[in-house]
Design an enzyme around this catalytic site. Structure first.
Site, mmCIF file in Angstrom:
data_model
loop_
_atom_site.group_PDB
_atom_site.id
_atom_site.type_symbol
_atom_site.label_atom_id
_atom_site.label_comp_id
_atom_site.label_asym_id
_atom_site.label_seq_id
_atom_site.Cartn_x
_atom_site.Cartn_y
_atom_site.Cartn_z
ATOM 1 N N SER A 125 -41.298 1.419 18.056
ATOM 2 C CA SER A 125 -40.267 0.985 16.894
ATOM 3 C C SER A 125 -40.769 0.520 15.616
ATOM 4 O O SER A 125 -39.955 0.366 14.647
ATOM 5 C CB SER A 125 -39.261 -0.059 17.605
ATOM 6 O OG SER A 125 -40.137 -1.160 17.571
ATOM 7 N N LYS A 161 -40.228 -6.979 15.771
ATOM 8 C CA LYS A 161 -39.177 -6.286 14.696
ATOM 9 C C LYS A 161 -39.384 -7.050 13.408
ATOM 10 O O LYS A 161 -39.979 -7.930 13.186
ATOM 11 C CB LYS A 161 -37.577 -6.328 15.232
ATOM 12 C CG LYS A 161 -37.456 -5.489 16.587
ATOM 13 C CD LYS A 161 -37.534 -4.120 16.325
ATOM 14 C CE LYS A 161 -37.167 -3.450 17.570
ATOM 15 N NZ LYS A 161 -38.131 -3.514 18.625
#
Length: 203
Positions: A125, A161
């Site tokens: 990701s 993230k």
């Protein structure tokens, strides 16, 4: 790299002179210190050290001499490798402390007092930020700001993230368009801020 006794003595003198005076000695000073009868002896010894990679210089003047950067134990720090962290969808993680990772603080330009730890990345990701599956990320326990890449605990699950803060509200954003933003239902806490990564190329 092996050196003769004379070469090692010269290296020791150069290092001591630089530490004491802040500059390298001149060729005349080197000649006087060692009692060389001929000034030609100085460039000869310096050239031998250059060929062995123990000395460098921008030109043929003694004061342009440069000693290799010393690798000292104080520059190195062993930090805990606390298992892995998902770089995909957030998952429940149990902290593992099986290994340590030794890093060069000076090379990474990290302060000696930084509270650091490492995690191994699982997932894709964050690929658009250059963080790949299997990378080991170095994180610092410090305050996080908008745009920082962070190891976060969101509603009890861990993930790596980018932290986004808009209109006073925080959420997590992937660096891969295949993953949606993650908004906390209840809790979002920052465990560490990304500082560097190590990558091992596997055949």
């Amino acid at each position: 790299m092996e050196t003769t006794k004379q070469q090692q003595a010269l290296l020791d003198y150069l290092e001591k002179h630089q530490d004491t005076h802040g500059i390298m000695p001149s060729q005349r000073e080197i000649q006087k210190y060692f009692g060389f009868a001929s000034r030609n002896a100085v460039p000869k010894h310096l050239s031998a050290l250059e060929k062995k990679g123990l000395l460098s210089r921008a030109n043929h003047l003694a004061r342009s001499l440069r000693l290799p950067k010393k690798i000292t134990p104080k520059n190195f720090l062993s930090i805990p490798l606390l298992g892995s962290i998902p770089a995909g969808y957030a998952e429940t993680q149990e902290e593992e402390h099986e290994h340590t990772l030794t890093i060069d603080l000076e090379m990474l330009q990290l302060p000696h007092k930084a509270r650091l730890f490492a995690l191994e990345v699982r997932g894709d990701s964050m690929i658009n930020a250059g963080i790949l599956n299997g990378d080991r990320v170095i994180l610092e326990q410090s305050e996080a700001y908008h745009g920082d890449i962070v190891a976060a605990l969101i509603d009890g699950e861990s993930t790596l993230k980018r932290l986004i803060i808009e209109h006073g509200k925080s959420f997590l954003k992937a660096e891969n368009h295949n993953y949606p933003d993650i908004l906390p239902l209840e809790e979002l806490s920052i465990q560490g801020v990304f500082r560097a990564l190590f990558r091992v190329h596997k055949k």
